[in-house]
Enzyme design. Sequence first.
Site, PDB file in Angstrom:
ATOM      1  N   HIS A 112      25.454 -20.650  28.663  1.00 22.35           N
ATOM      2  CA  HIS A 112      25.969 -19.251  28.247  1.00 22.35           C
ATOM      3  C   HIS A 112      26.483 -18.324  29.606  1.00 22.35           C
ATOM      4  O   HIS A 112      25.611 -18.550  30.684  1.00 22.35           O
ATOM      5  CB  HIS A 112      25.145 -18.254  27.440  1.00 22.35           C
ATOM      6  CG  HIS A 112      24.991 -18.786  26.067  1.00 22.35           C
ATOM      7  ND1 HIS A 112      23.913 -18.720  25.039  1.00 22.35           N
ATOM      8  CD2 HIS A 112      25.771 -19.656  25.258  1.00 22.35           C
ATOM      9  CE1 HIS A 112      24.342 -19.229  23.959  1.00 22.35           C
ATOM     10  NE2 HIS A 112      25.347 -19.862  24.220  1.00 22.35           N
ATOM     11  N   HIS A 152      20.584 -22.854  30.375  1.00 18.68           N
ATOM     12  CA  HIS A 152      21.588 -23.156  29.511  1.00 18.68           C
ATOM     13  C   HIS A 152      22.719 -22.656  29.680  1.00 18.68           C
ATOM     14  O   HIS A 152      23.110 -21.884  30.580  1.00 18.68           O
ATOM     15  CB  HIS A 152      21.305 -22.861  27.793  1.00 18.68           C
ATOM     16  CG  HIS A 152      21.191 -21.353  27.610  1.00 18.68           C
ATOM     17  ND1 HIS A 152      20.260 -20.370  28.176  1.00 18.68           N
ATOM     18  CD2 HIS A 152      21.965 -20.479  26.876  1.00 18.68           C
ATOM     19  CE1 HIS A 152      20.504 -19.257  27.864  1.00 18.68           C
ATOM     20  NE2 HIS A 152      21.436 -19.123  27.079  1.00 18.68           N
ATOM     21  N   ASP A 169      16.607 -18.269  26.857  1.00 19.92           N
ATOM     22  CA  ASP A 169      16.990 -17.519  25.604  1.00 19.92           C
ATOM     23  C   ASP A 169      16.167 -18.386  24.610  1.00 19.92           C
ATOM     24  O   ASP A 169      16.561 -18.293  23.136  1.00 19.92           O
ATOM     25  CB  ASP A 169      18.304 -17.508  25.356  1.00 19.92           C
ATOM     26  CG  ASP A 169      19.229 -16.395  26.119  1.00 19.92           C
ATOM     27  OD1 ASP A 169      18.251 -15.709  26.893  1.00 19.92           O
ATOM     28  OD2 ASP A 169      20.002 -16.287  26.187  1.00 19.92           O
ATOM     29  N   HIS A 177      18.788 -22.701  20.496  1.00 16.87           N
ATOM     30  CA  HIS A 177      19.531 -21.565  20.875  1.00 16.87           C
ATOM     31  C   HIS A 177      20.934 -22.135  21.207  1.00 16.87           C
ATOM     32  O   HIS A 177      21.912 -21.784  20.862  1.00 16.87           O
ATOM     33  CB  HIS A 177      19.088 -20.781  22.064  1.00 16.87           C
ATOM     34  CG  HIS A 177      19.761 -19.791  22.613  1.00 16.87           C
ATOM     35  ND1 HIS A 177      20.268 -18.641  21.827  1.00 16.87           N
ATOM     36  CD2 HIS A 177      20.339 -19.570  23.809  1.00 16.87           C
ATOM     37  CE1 HIS A 177      20.892 -17.760  22.570  1.00 16.87           C
ATOM     38  NE2 HIS A 177      21.066 -18.109  23.891  1.00 16.87           N
ATOM     39  N   HIS A 210      15.815 -12.181  28.798  1.00 15.07           N
ATOM     40  CA  HIS A 210      16.131 -10.622  28.167  1.00 15.07           C
ATOM     41  C   HIS A 210      15.143  -9.876  27.789  1.00 15.07           C
ATOM     42  O   HIS A 210      13.997 -10.150  27.444  1.00 15.07           O
ATOM     43  CB  HIS A 210      17.076 -10.781  26.812  1.00 15.07           C
ATOM     44  CG  HIS A 210      18.409 -11.455  27.273  1.00 15.07           C
ATOM     45  ND1 HIS A 210      19.576 -10.839  27.362  1.00 15.07           N
ATOM     46  CD2 HIS A 210      18.576 -12.960  26.925  1.00 15.07           C
ATOM     47  CE1 HIS A 210      20.672 -11.960  27.422  1.00 15.07           C
ATOM     48  NE2 HIS A 210      20.077 -12.882  27.264  1.00 15.07           N
ATOM     49  N   ASP A 258      26.198 -15.453  30.455  1.00 18.54           N
ATOM     50  CA  ASP A 258      25.156 -14.466  31.186  1.00 18.54           C
ATOM     51  C   ASP A 258      24.072 -15.081  31.810  1.00 18.54           C
ATOM     52  O   ASP A 258      23.329 -14.454  32.476  1.00 18.54           O
ATOM     53  CB  ASP A 258      24.770 -13.286  30.080  1.00 18.54           C
ATOM     54  CG  ASP A 258      23.810 -14.105  28.904  1.00 18.54           C
ATOM     55  OD1 ASP A 258      24.125 -15.084  28.373  1.00 18.54           O
ATOM     56  OD2 ASP A 258      22.946 -13.334  28.529  1.00 18.54           O
ATOM     57  N   HIS A 259      24.206 -16.425  31.747  1.00 17.35           N
ATOM     58  CA  HIS A 259      23.253 -17.316  32.724  1.00 17.35           C
ATOM     59  C   HIS A 259      23.818 -17.977  33.521  1.00 17.35           C
ATOM     60  O   HIS A 259      23.024 -18.375  34.529  1.00 17.35           O
ATOM     61  CB  HIS A 259      22.272 -18.070  31.624  1.00 17.35           C
ATOM     62  CG  HIS A 259      21.603 -17.304  30.514  1.00 17.35           C
ATOM     63  ND1 HIS A 259      20.397 -17.071  30.564  1.00 17.35           N
ATOM     64  CD2 HIS A 259      22.133 -16.612  29.553  1.00 17.35           C
ATOM     65  CE1 HIS A 259      19.935 -16.429  29.659  1.00 17.35           C
ATOM     66  NE2 HIS A 259      20.963 -15.824  29.064  1.00 17.35           N
TER      67      HIS A 259
HETATM   68 FE    FE Z   1      21.162 -14.884  27.111  1.00 19.11          FE
HETATM   69 ZN    ZN Z   2      21.906 -17.750  25.532  1.00 22.75          ZN
END
Ligand code: FE
Ligand code: ZN
Length: 257
Positions: A54, A52, A130, A108, A168, A56-57
């Site tokens: 985001h 996805h 996530d 998400h 995570h 942090d990915h």
């Molecule tokens: Fe994340």
């Molecule tokens: Zn995420």
Amino acid sequence: MELIALPAFEDNYFWLLHDGQEALVVDPGDAAPVTEALRRHGLRLTSILVTHHHGDHTGGVTELRGATGAQVFGPARERIPPPFTPLHGGDTVRALGITFRVIDVPGHTAGHIAYFADAVDGAPLLFCGDTLFSGGCGRIFEGTPAQMLASLDTLAALPADTRVGCAHEYTLSNLRFARAVEPGNTALAQYQQHCQALREAGTPTLPTTIGTERAINPFLRSRERAVTQAVRTHAALATDDDVAVFAALRQWKNEFR
Ligand code: FE
Ligand code: ZN
């Protein structure tokens, strides 16, 4: 094949899978830990799988692609650093000689996907970003509770021995909540002790398995009588509608301290 959880940021894992020569990485939010692991193990990165959009990915995607020439795969419906191969549910991806099937798991984010392989060294393997965490699930940012429940139902129906690479390390805080929801679940109490020991030793609690999550994760258990009753009591809910109970469970977690 070796599966490695590369810790990054506060609590992310970037999953690295390799055969001693070539590697794939899932959701690299930062290039540095991946580059370091490739160097340490003497690997060539061939594929980057993104679940996805985001940051942090995806934050390391452009640098890693530039440095290695790896092919980038990601959800067709989300904005991933281009160029990438856009994927829809039901598509397949070949990487390291493994075929991954793409599963749509909105909730998400609106276009979130997961990657599932039937047999990697004899056992199934799932990368779910996530969507599913050990003992929990992702926050519902873009989708609806109905979508998230359907996505989790799809993942829960995978084989019990499926290893699950979640993105995570949220396990211990998820399990504190899970215990509040289902104090009578002895498998959950045992799993919490097991995970506490892992964390005290500095070891990831992941990958988990689908079988474990079915036994301990309240978000895969919202139709179990004990969970439904706990949610109804907590939220003073007059209905036992699946989606209403799931939405109230997610809301309870959002507010849980
Ligand atoms: Fe994340
Ligand atoms: Zn995420």
